[in-house]
Design a protein around this motif. Structure first.
Motif, PDB file in Angstrom:
ATOM      1  N   ALA A  35       0.835  -1.207   0.000  1.00 54.11           N
ATOM      2  CA  ALA A  35       0.000   0.000   0.000  1.00 54.11           C
ATOM      3  C   ALA A  35       0.869   1.256   0.000  1.00 54.11           C
ATOM      4  O   ALA A  35       0.583   2.216  -0.723  1.00 54.11           O
ATOM      5  CB  ALA A  35      -0.939  -0.007   1.209  1.00 54.11           C
ATOM      6  N   ILE A  36       1.922   1.227   0.787  1.00 53.48           N
ATOM      7  CA  ILE A  36       2.835   2.377   0.833  1.00 53.48           C
ATOM      8  C   ILE A  36       3.454   2.617  -0.534  1.00 53.48           C
ATOM      9  O   ILE A  36       3.495   3.748  -1.032  1.00 53.48           O
ATOM     10  CB  ILE A  36       3.927   2.156   1.904  1.00 53.48           C
ATOM     11  CG1 ILE A  36       3.309   2.189   3.305  1.00 53.48           C
ATOM     12  CG2 ILE A  36       5.040   3.184   1.777  1.00 53.48           C
ATOM     13  CD1 ILE A  36       4.217   1.642   4.398  1.00 53.48           C
ATOM     14  N   GLU A  37       3.934   1.553  -1.175  1.00 51.34           N
ATOM     15  CA  GLU A  37       4.547   1.684  -2.497  1.00 51.34           C
ATOM     16  C   GLU A  37       3.538   2.174  -3.531  1.00 51.34           C
ATOM     17  O   GLU A  37       3.852   3.027  -4.362  1.00 51.34           O
ATOM     18  CB  GLU A  37       5.148   0.343  -2.932  1.00 51.34           C
ATOM     19  CG  GLU A  37       6.380  -0.042  -2.143  1.00 51.34           C
ATOM     20  CD  GLU A  37       6.859  -1.454  -2.457  1.00 51.34           C
ATOM     21  OE1 GLU A  37       6.270  -2.132  -3.334  1.00 51.34           O
ATOM     22  OE2 GLU A  37       7.828  -1.891  -1.811  1.00 51.34           O
ATOM     23  N   TYR A  38       2.325   1.617  -3.480  1.00 52.80           N
ATOM     24  CA  TYR A  38       1.296   2.000  -4.451  1.00 52.80           C
ATOM     25  C   TYR A  38       0.960   3.484  -4.339  1.00 52.80           C
ATOM     26  O   TYR A  38       1.006   4.221  -5.323  1.00 52.80           O
ATOM     27  CB  TYR A  38       0.039   1.151  -4.252  1.00 52.80           C
ATOM     28  CG  TYR A  38      -1.087   1.542  -5.171  1.00 52.80           C
ATOM     29  CD1 TYR A  38      -1.130   1.055  -6.475  1.00 52.80           C
ATOM     30  CD2 TYR A  38      -2.086   2.421  -4.759  1.00 52.80           C
ATOM     31  CE1 TYR A  38      -2.156   1.424  -7.328  1.00 52.80           C
ATOM     32  CE2 TYR A  38      -3.107   2.790  -5.608  1.00 52.80           C
ATOM     33  CZ  TYR A  38      -3.135   2.291  -6.894  1.00 52.80           C
ATOM     34  OH  TYR A  38      -4.140   2.672  -7.754  1.00 52.80           O
ATOM     35  N   PHE A  39       0.613   3.916  -3.136  1.00 55.66           N
ATOM     36  CA  PHE A  39       0.177   5.302  -2.970  1.00 55.66           C
ATOM     37  C   PHE A  39       1.316   6.298  -3.163  1.00 55.66           C
ATOM     38  O   PHE A  39       1.106   7.380  -3.696  1.00 55.66           O
ATOM     39  CB  PHE A  39      -0.494   5.502  -1.611  1.00 55.66           C
ATOM     40  CG  PHE A  39      -1.860   4.875  -1.533  1.00 55.66           C
ATOM     41  CD1 PHE A  39      -2.908   5.350  -2.306  1.00 55.66           C
ATOM     42  CD2 PHE A  39      -2.101   3.805  -0.697  1.00 55.66           C
ATOM     43  CE1 PHE A  39      -4.172   4.775  -2.256  1.00 55.66           C
ATOM     44  CE2 PHE A  39      -3.347   3.216  -0.627  1.00 55.66           C
ATOM     45  CZ  PHE A  39      -4.395   3.693  -1.409  1.00 55.66           C
ATOM     46  N   GLU A  48       1.006   7.921   3.725  1.00 55.39           N
ATOM     47  CA  GLU A  48       1.422   8.253   5.091  1.00 55.39           C
ATOM     48  C   GLU A  48       0.571   7.515   6.123  1.00 55.39           C
ATOM     49  O   GLU A  48       1.064   7.128   7.188  1.00 55.39           O
ATOM     50  CB  GLU A  48       1.343   9.761   5.316  1.00 55.39           C
ATOM     51  CG  GLU A  48       2.367  10.530   4.507  1.00 55.39           C
ATOM     52  CD  GLU A  48       2.196  12.036   4.601  1.00 55.39           C
ATOM     53  OE1 GLU A  48       1.283  12.511   5.328  1.00 55.39           O
ATOM     54  OE2 GLU A  48       2.978  12.745   3.946  1.00 55.39           O
ATOM     55  N   ASN A  49      -0.702   7.285   5.802  1.00 54.14           N
ATOM     56  CA  ASN A  49      -1.586   6.527   6.678  1.00 54.14           C
ATOM     57  C   ASN A  49      -1.048   5.110   6.883  1.00 54.14           C
ATOM     58  O   ASN A  49      -1.048   4.596   8.001  1.00 54.14           O
ATOM     59  CB  ASN A  49      -2.993   6.497   6.072  1.00 54.14           C
ATOM     60  CG  ASN A  49      -3.962   5.676   6.889  1.00 54.14           C
ATOM     61  OD1 ASN A  49      -3.828   5.546   8.097  1.00 54.14           O
ATOM     62  ND2 ASN A  49      -4.950   5.107   6.214  1.00 54.14           N
ATOM     63  N   TYR A  50      -0.570   4.503   5.813  1.00 53.90           N
ATOM     64  CA  TYR A  50      -0.066   3.124   5.912  1.00 53.90           C
ATOM     65  C   TYR A  50       1.331   3.070   6.533  1.00 53.90           C
ATOM     66  O   TYR A  50       1.671   2.091   7.197  1.00 53.90           O
ATOM     67  CB  TYR A  50      -0.134   2.442   4.545  1.00 53.90           C
ATOM     68  CG  TYR A  50      -1.574   2.245   4.157  1.00 53.90           C
ATOM     69  CD1 TYR A  50      -2.313   1.220   4.717  1.00 53.90           C
ATOM     70  CD2 TYR A  50      -2.210   3.123   3.293  1.00 53.90           C
ATOM     71  CE1 TYR A  50      -3.659   1.061   4.415  1.00 53.90           C
ATOM     72  CE2 TYR A  50      -3.548   2.971   2.983  1.00 53.90           C
ATOM     73  CZ  TYR A  50      -4.265   1.933   3.544  1.00 53.90           C
ATOM     74  OH  TYR A  50      -5.598   1.784   3.261  1.00 53.90           O
ATOM     75  N   VAL A  51       2.087   4.126   6.372  1.00 55.12           N
ATOM     76  CA  VAL A  51       3.369   4.210   7.076  1.00 55.12           C
ATOM     77  C   VAL A  51       3.100   4.270   8.576  1.00 55.12           C
ATOM     78  O   VAL A  51       3.749   3.565   9.367  1.00 55.12           O
ATOM     79  CB  VAL A  51       4.187   5.441   6.610  1.00 55.12           C
ATOM     80  CG1 VAL A  51       5.385   5.667   7.517  1.00 55.12           C
ATOM     81  CG2 VAL A  51       4.628   5.278   5.169  1.00 55.12           C
ATOM     82  N   ASP A  52       2.131   5.087   8.962  1.00 53.23           N
ATOM     83  CA  ASP A  52       1.766   5.199  10.379  1.00 53.23           C
ATOM     84  C   ASP A  52       1.251   3.863  10.928  1.00 53.23           C
ATOM     85  O   ASP A  52       1.607   3.451  12.034  1.00 53.23           O
ATOM     86  CB  ASP A  52       0.714   6.289  10.595  1.00 53.23           C
ATOM     87  CG  ASP A  52       1.257   7.683  10.360  1.00 53.23           C
ATOM     88  OD1 ASP A  52       2.502   7.863  10.406  1.00 53.23           O
ATOM     89  OD2 ASP A  52       0.451   8.603  10.111  1.00 53.23           O
ATOM     90  N   ARG A  53       0.420   3.183  10.145  1.00 48.69           N
ATOM     91  CA  ARG A  53      -0.104   1.879  10.580  1.00 48.69           C
ATOM     92  C   ARG A  53       1.025   0.875  10.775  1.00 48.69           C
ATOM     93  O   ARG A  53       1.009   0.099  11.736  1.00 48.69           O
ATOM     94  CB  ARG A  53      -1.098   1.330   9.566  1.00 48.69           C
ATOM     95  CG  ARG A  53      -2.425   2.020   9.552  1.00 48.69           C
ATOM     96  CD  ARG A  53      -3.343   1.303   8.600  1.00 48.69           C
ATOM     97  NE  ARG A  53      -4.628   1.956   8.463  1.00 48.69           N
ATOM     98  CZ  ARG A  53      -5.649   1.424   7.808  1.00 48.69           C
ATOM     99  NH1 ARG A  53      -5.528   0.249   7.221  1.00 48.69           N
ATOM    100  NH2 ARG A  53      -6.783   2.061   7.724  1.00 48.69           N
ATOM    101  N   LEU A  54       1.986   0.897   9.862  1.00 51.91           N
ATOM    102  CA  LEU A  54       3.126  -0.013   9.979  1.00 51.91           C
ATOM    103  C   LEU A  54       3.944   0.306  11.228  1.00 51.91           C
ATOM    104  O   LEU A  54       4.342  -0.590  11.966  1.00 51.91           O
ATOM    105  CB  LEU A  54       4.000   0.063   8.717  1.00 51.91           C
ATOM    106  CG  LEU A  54       5.204  -0.862   8.663  1.00 51.91           C
ATOM    107  CD1 LEU A  54       4.792  -2.321   8.793  1.00 51.91           C
ATOM    108  CD2 LEU A  54       5.970  -0.651   7.365  1.00 51.91           C
ATOM    109  N   HIS A  55       4.172   1.577  11.493  1.00 55.02           N
ATOM    110  CA  HIS A  55       4.906   1.990  12.697  1.00 55.02           C
ATOM    111  C   HIS A  55       4.180   1.570  13.966  1.00 55.02           C
ATOM    112  O   HIS A  55       4.803   1.076  14.916  1.00 55.02           O
ATOM    113  CB  HIS A  55       5.148   3.491  12.702  1.00 55.02           C
ATOM    114  CG  HIS A  55       6.218   3.916  11.750  1.00 55.02           C
ATOM    115  ND1 HIS A  55       6.476   5.229  11.466  1.00 55.02           N
ATOM    116  CD2 HIS A  55       7.110   3.214  11.001  1.00 55.02           C
ATOM    117  CE1 HIS A  55       7.461   5.309  10.592  1.00 55.02           C
ATOM    118  NE2 HIS A  55       7.854   4.097  10.297  1.00 55.02           N
ATOM    119  N   VAL A  56       2.869   1.763  13.998  1.00 49.23           N
ATOM    120  CA  VAL A  56       2.079   1.371  15.167  1.00 49.23           C
ATOM    121  C   VAL A  56       2.183  -0.140  15.367  1.00 49.23           C
ATOM    122  O   VAL A  56       2.378  -0.619  16.487  1.00 49.23           O
ATOM    123  CB  VAL A  56       0.603   1.819  15.013  1.00 49.23           C
ATOM    124  CG1 VAL A  56      -0.286   1.162  16.051  1.00 49.23           C
ATOM    125  CG2 VAL A  56       0.498   3.332  15.093  1.00 49.23           C
TER     126      VAL A  56
END
Length: 125
Positions: A35-39, A48-56
């Motif tokens: 998702a991060i790569e796609y967006f 950025e939403n998926y980066v945050d989800r991955l960090h969490v």
């Protein structure tokens, strides 16, 4: 593609709540990465939403425990392989030390007057 990945993320996020295991964590991390790569490829700030989800996800203590257990189980076979390689090297060195010299000269019968090449040593007086 986008719908499939986002749908799979929703499925695996709910699986994570129901059944916390390494396969679910690995799959969810891979889906977040997709998702991060796609967006980010489309300059969509949603990445950025998926980066945050991955960090969490990665900051959760229970996830850290699972990831560390996976890391430990992967290092055991490597350690066994390293020990086997060390044993082979030790055996090779030991066999090299056990090699003997073969003297092809008749001078070999007189060990005190023979050099390593099997040649007779003549002492000058």
């Amino acid at each position: 593609y986008k719908r499939q990945v986002l749908g799979d993320i929703a499925i695996y996020e709910s699986k994570l709540v129901e059944d916390l295991n390494i396969d679910t964590v690995d799959t969810l991390m891979n889906l977040y990465q997709k998702a991060i790569e796609y967006f980010s490829a489309y300059n969509d700030p949603t990445f950025e939403n998926y980066v945050d989800r991955l960090h969490v996800l990665l900051n959760r203590e229970d996830i850290q425990v699972i990831l560390k257990s996976k890391q430990g189980s992967e290092s055991q076979p490597k350690q066994t392989e390293q020990k086997e390689e060390e044993n082979v090297l030790k055996q090779q060195k030991a066999s090299e030390n056990q090699n003997c010299l073969l003297y092809t000269s008749d001078a070999a019968d007189d060990l005190l007057c023979v050099d390593l090449g099997g040649r007779r040593i003549i002492k000058k007086k």
